[in-house]
Enzyme design. Structure first.
Site, short mmCIF file in Angstrom:
data_model
loop_
_atom_site.label_atom_id
_atom_site.label_comp_id
_atom_site.label_asym_id
_atom_site.label_seq_id
_atom_site.Cartn_x
_atom_site.Cartn_y
_atom_site.Cartn_z
N GLU A 117 0.80 -1.18 0.08
CA GLU A 117 -0.16 0.00 0.00
C GLU A 117 0.87 1.19 0.03
OE1 GLU A 117 -3.47 0.79 3.12
OE2 GLU A 117 -4.04 -0.74 1.52
N GLU B 25 2.21 1.56 -3.45
CA GLU B 25 0.79 2.16 -4.49
C GLU B 25 0.75 3.71 -4.20
OE1 GLU B 25 -3.88 1.18 -5.64
OE2 GLU B 25 -2.56 -0.06 -3.91
N CYS C 205 -8.70 -2.27 3.61
CA CYS C 205 -8.34 -3.37 4.17
C CYS C 205 -9.63 -3.99 5.01
CB CYS C 205 -7.47 -3.01 5.42
SG CYS C 205 -5.76 -2.92 5.24
N SER D 269 -7.16 1.58 -2.78
CA SER D 269 -6.03 0.86 -2.94
C SER D 269 -6.56 -0.56 -3.71
CB SER D 269 -5.24 0.59 -1.70
OG SER D 269 -4.34 -0.36 -2.06
N LYS E 100 -15.40 -10.66 7.20
CA LYS E 100 -14.42 -11.25 7.02
C LYS E 100 -14.87 -12.70 6.35
CE LYS E 100 -11.04 -8.64 7.70
NZ LYS E 100 -10.09 -7.68 6.71
N GLU F 84 -16.03 -12.06 2.85
CA GLU F 84 -15.05 -11.62 2.04
C GLU F 84 -14.11 -12.85 1.57
OE1 GLU F 84 -10.83 -8.76 2.52
OE2 GLU F 84 -11.64 -10.04 4.31
N GLU G 51 -12.96 -13.18 -6.63
CA GLU G 51 -11.89 -12.62 -7.13
C GLU G 51 -10.53 -12.70 -6.00
OE1 GLU G 51 -14.18 -9.46 -5.23
OE2 GLU G 51 -14.77 -10.85 -6.23
N CYS H 224 -11.40 -1.92 14.09
CA CYS H 224 -11.76 -3.39 14.33
C CYS H 224 -11.87 -3.76 15.70
CB CYS H 224 -10.57 -4.30 13.53
SG CYS H 224 -10.25 -3.93 11.91
#
Length: 394
Positions: free
Chosen positions: A99, A102, A119, A139, A178, A181, A186, A323
């Site tokens: 990151e 980037e 994230c 990102s 999560k 996810e 992908e 979190c």
């Protein structure tokens, strides 16, 4: 709206579970999936634990909020039968490498700014539904636990002579999003999920009790190597403002070529749902927005959509304060004194680490030297980066 949840704009953040007064709402329970995997002798079952878990798990065993139980958590997981116990913080350190690279690439080459952190899967799903016209802004980095899963089923598998199909990666997360996810197509590799099972902090506590372990009496043990050595920066991913601070620590040194005189960026810290700050990096002023809670995220995204944003980088987390107050954490019943103590514990963990910047983690350096090449390289892109999909808003 009388639709199956999977067909709605729900982000799966789990805050409804966190605040439900009757406990009628719960996460999808995957405890039995873990026990089944652990009982299969043909499987090499490994586990990773997110940074926010270690500062909240103790509450479910009568400990004071903010008690750091990293060592006891590792000991419990080892006794439950996992072949190896690793730290999602390793994946967070890899995320920082990618990151930060980037961000620097976007700044130096006049590419799309601001760059938004990626994230949090609930916030990613939010932008896909609510602002599909802005999908070039986040990102492209996968989240830390997915990056860890990729590394486990490639680099770790190669080093240990394991067939990736025989590795089961279990993630212990403070987050219920999560779970969804990990199933995103992908984020698979060669048609295999990089993370196989996700359990929450609450589910882990239940499993420890089911195993008959007396948690508070367990010794403190260390994570396994090589995916267990982590920096202080990676721990910060557990709280709002922590991801961008970790990225800035590395980006600052890479841009200036100089060691930071002060590692902490106090202007990026706090518990407010919407915060604005700036960091001077050489001759560049980096303007940063930090949002936790999707209502606050919407405000920043509307600024970007309307061409009014002056930010270079924005961190977004779906859960208030990040979190540490995730949908899978011990219930805090809107007692933000508890959440504040968890945040203080995160910063304490960072301060105690011998290495506090991701790029100085020698195991991360070794990973790139032996396997990935340079940060943001073609191989790193293939394994560690992703894309986003416009989704219908319902």
């Amino acid at each position: 709206f009388n639709l199956p949840m999977v067909e709605t704009s729900c982000t799966y953040c789990g805050q409804c579970v966190q605040v439900c007064p009757t406990a009628a709402l719960t996460e999808v329970n995957q405890i039995q999936d873990v026990w089944t995997a652990l009982s299969d002798p043909s499987k090499h079952v490994i586990v990773q634990t997110a940074p926010a878990v270690r500062v909240a798990l103790g509450e479910l065993f009568g400990m004071e909020a903010g008690t750091v139980v990293t060592g006891k958590m590792v000991a419990a997981l080892r006794r439950m039968g996992f072949a190896a116990v690793f730290d999602t913080d390793f994946g967070a350190d890899v995320t920082v490498m990618e990151e930060a690279s980037e961000l620097i690439d976007r700044i130096n080459n006049n590419k799309t700014l601001p760059m938004l952190t990626s994230c949090c899967p609930a916030w990613v799903k939010f932008i896909e539904h609510q602002f599909p016209e802005l999908l070039e802004v986040p990102s492209t980095c996968k989240s830390p636990h997915i990056m860890f899963g990729v590394i486990a089923k490639t680099y770790y598998a190669e080093k240990h002579g394991l067939n990736p199909e025989d590795i089961v990666v279990v993630s212990v997360m403070p987050c219920v999003a999560k779970k969804a996810e990990a199933k995103r197509p992908e984020l698979t590799k060669d048609e295999h999920e990089n993370v196989d099972i996700v359990v929450t902090t609450r589910e882990l506590a239940k499993m420890i009790k089911e195993a008959g372990l007396k948690f508070e009496s367990l010794p403190d043990e260390e994570f396994d190597s090589p995916l267990g050595k982590t920096s202080g920066a990676s721990v910060l991913f557990g709280t709002s403002g922590g991801v961008i601070e970790a990225v800035i620590r590395t980006a600052h040194e890479w841009i200036t070529g100089k060691e930071l005189e002060k590692i902490e960026f106090d202007q990026l810290r706090g518990m407010g749902g919407l915060r604005r700050a700036s960091v001077q990096i050489g001759d560049k002023e980096i303007k940063i927005g930090i949002a936790s809670g999707l209502g606050n995220a919407r405000e920043l995204l509307e600024e970007i959509r309307d061409g009014k944003s002056q930010y270079t980088a924005i961190e977004i987390m779906a859960c208030p304060s990040g979190c540490i107050a995730g949908g899978g954490q011990p219930y805090h019943h809107n007692n933000y004194d508890i959440v504040r103590k968890r945040q203080q514990a995160i910063y304490k963990e960072d301060g105690f680490k011998p290495v506090r910047k991701s790029h100085q983690n020698t195991e991360i350096q070794k990973l790139y030297q032996e396997f990935l090449g340079e940060p943001f390289s073609e191989k790193a892109h293939e394994l560690l980066h992703t894309h986003y999909e416009a989704r219908e808003r319902i």
